[in-house]
Design an enzyme around this catalytic site. Structure first.
Site, short mmCIF file in Angstrom:
data_model
loop_
_atom_site.label_atom_id
_atom_site.label_comp_id
_atom_site.label_asym_id
_atom_site.label_seq_id
_atom_site.Cartn_x
_atom_site.Cartn_y
_atom_site.Cartn_z
N CYS A 1 17.26 62.26 45.71
CA CYS A 1 17.90 63.17 44.74
C CYS A 1 16.94 64.31 44.39
O CYS A 1 17.33 65.47 44.29
CB CYS A 1 18.30 62.38 43.49
SG CYS A 1 18.78 63.37 42.09
N GLY A 2 15.66 63.96 44.23
CA GLY A 2 14.65 64.97 43.94
C GLY A 2 14.53 65.97 45.08
O GLY A 2 14.52 67.17 44.87
N TRP B 1 16.73 66.78 47.20
CA TRP B 1 17.93 67.60 47.27
C TRP B 1 17.76 68.88 46.45
O TRP B 1 18.27 69.94 46.80
CB TRP B 1 19.13 66.80 46.75
CG TRP B 1 20.42 67.57 46.73
CD1 TRP B 1 21.30 67.76 47.76
CD2 TRP B 1 20.98 68.28 45.60
NE1 TRP B 1 22.35 68.53 47.34
CE2 TRP B 1 22.19 68.86 46.03
CE3 TRP B 1 20.58 68.46 44.28
CZ2 TRP B 1 23.00 69.61 45.19
CZ3 TRP B 1 21.39 69.21 43.43
CH2 TRP B 1 22.57 69.77 43.89
N HIS B 2 17.00 68.77 45.35
CA HIS B 2 16.81 69.93 44.49
C HIS B 2 15.93 71.00 45.15
O HIS B 2 16.02 72.17 44.79
CB HIS B 2 16.17 69.52 43.15
CG HIS B 2 17.14 68.85 42.23
ND1 HIS B 2 17.47 67.52 42.34
CD2 HIS B 2 17.88 69.33 41.20
CE1 HIS B 2 18.36 67.22 41.41
NE2 HIS B 2 18.62 68.29 40.71
N GLY B 3 15.09 70.60 46.07
CA GLY B 3 14.25 71.58 46.74
C GLY B 3 13.34 70.89 47.74
O GLY B 3 12.99 69.73 47.58
#
Lengths: 383, 76
Positions: A317-318, A320-322
């Site tokens: 998930c982390g 996915w943010h960048g």
């Protein structure tokens, strides 16, 4: 995008023409065209990526329902989508990571890969299309008409920053033949857009005005000021992102579309698990449904379920943010928080007679405070 | 089927001093079951009733009581 001077005139004119069109299908087609024009205006290259991804995903969906090899086409679809995401977003990051690791041994080669451009809204559309294909495989939704699917994927009000809506929820709204303009649409839209703009432009940007210099030159400030800036950032990112979501939800309402809520007072969550049910809800639901559940199924190991699954799921998930390690560390921080909470829950269950105090009001408030502090520390890596 | 679900939930998630649950007891929104425990509930339903409930259908809104669970199970 929402703060671009062209956004609101474009929104108003397209909504007006939308309601003047006589038929549902025409409206959906027009809204899709507007969305594609919006994408083209901000990132012409992204338009080709969106069209290619939409055709590919819809094709896979049709193959899934028309052939006996549903699992195979689902896997091909997912693989294709993930490869596109990796190629555009993570190839440079992966190359740098491999080069960093191999640089310790001089005989190993260094890779040189030119970073590709990152198409606008890519992470969001890939997650939407993965949920679409998976929901078809699970029998939750049918592929629907191509025009509805194109509208779902490209919808300009949610294209850049979500919410990550599910086709299951949007499809009935796009198919409804009796949809008529209601004054209520306008009222809700206006209210949400004004609230969103206030959160974004007044609160978040104003806070940024004070906080950004501290982050840019931290050594010039005392430790207390830096800690205050971290807590300030915690509020800034909430008002910024939830403001964006308000504008997206309000803008969609102008077309009669009800988009899922994305925030629900997250900083009042009494534990980290509740926090993720209130923060970026469309993403946390996605992580839960398409990562957490599949990773957990068929496993009985307590260590795997309690520790590894949340850490892996939140680490991804982390990312996915960048495409950077600090995003992954932020995700892992939350994964560890969730794991600790799960262990705490297990302990509470095992010692219930001694745990009556956890139901007291003060314990709940302490939980809110601890969760807020834990989440705020996490923002240090995120920023 | 209802009773099997109630028995499983009671045995897995509740302790001796909790009140007995009924088909209308709110389980997730009341905090008796956390969302992570839903995975084991999903596995139990698959093993016991042969019904594979997709994750998006297992939410605090649609899976909060045993009665709601029964409705969802019937759909699959």
């Amino acid at each position: 995008m929402f703060t671009n001077v062209l956004y609101f005139p474009f929104l108003m004119v397209s909504a007006l023409i939308y309601w003047l069109l006589p038929k549902r299908g025409l409206r959906t087609g027009f809204l899709s065209l507007c969305s594609l024009a919006f994408i083209w205006h901000f990132d012409p290259k992204a338009l080709y990526v969106v069209l290619a991804l939409t055709l590919f995903t819809y094709g896979m969906a049709l193959l899934m329902v028309r052939s006996q090899r549903q699992q195979l086409y689902h896997s091909i679809g997912l693989l294709g989508l993930l490869l596109v995401l990796i190629a555009f977003k993570y190839l440079g990051f992966l190359t740098e990571t491999v080069n960093g690791l191999t640089s310790f041994v001089s005989s190993l080669p260094q890779f040189e890969i030119e970073k590709l451009f990152l198409p606008l809204g890519l992470s969001y559309i890939i997650f939407k299309y993965i949920s679409y294909l998976t929901d078809i495989m699970w029998g939750i939704v049918k592929p629907g008409r191509f025009i509805d699917f194109l509208c779902y994927g490209s919808l300009f009000t949610t294209f850049v920053a979500g919410p990550i809506e599910r086709f299951e929820r949007l499809k009935p709204q796009l198919e409804s033949p009796r949809d008529r303009f209601q004054v209520n649409h306008l009222e809700v839209a206006f209210f949400r857009i004004v609230i969103g703009l206030f959160k974004k432009l007044v609160i978040a940007d104003w806070m940024g005005y004070f906080i950004n210099p501290i982050w840019q030159h931290p050594s010039e400030y005392s430790a207390i000021i830096r800690v205050a800036a971290l807590f300030g950032y915690s509020m800034q990112i909430y008002f910024d992102f939830s403001g964006y979501s308000d504008i997206a939800i309000g803008s969609s309402r102008l077309f009669g579309l009800t988009i899922m809520e994305n925030f629900n007072n997250p900083y009042f969550a009494p534990n980290i698990s509740q926090f993720w049910r209130r923060w970026h809800i469309s993403l946390s639901d996605w992580i839960r449904d398409y990562l957490f559940f599949p990773l957990s199924q068929g496993r009985s190991s307590k260590l795997w379920l309690t520790l590894f699954v949340p850490v892996i799921a939140m680490g991804l998930c982390g990312l996915w943010h960048g495409a950077a390690w600090h995003y992954m560390i932020w995700g892992v921080w939350h994964g560890i928080g969730i794991a600790i909470y799960q262990y705490w829950n297990q302990y509470k269950r095992a010692h219930k007679k001694r745990m009556g105090w956890t139901k007291a009001k003060w314990a709940n408030n302490l939980g809110i405070l601890m969760t807020f502090v834990y989440v705020t520390i996490g923002w240090w890596w995120f920023r | 089927m209802e009773q099997k679900l109630i028995d499983f939930i009671t045995e897995e998630f509740l302790s001796d001093d909790d009140d007995p649950i009924t088909t209308q007891t709110k389980l997730i929104s009341s905090g008796l079951i956390d969302s992570f425990s839903l995975v084991s509930l999903q596995t139990f339903i698959a093993k016991e009733f042969g019904k594979k409930i997709p994750a998006p259908k297992i939410t605090a809104q649609s899976f909060d009581t045993v009665a709601q669970m029964m409705e969802i199970i019937d759909q699959f």
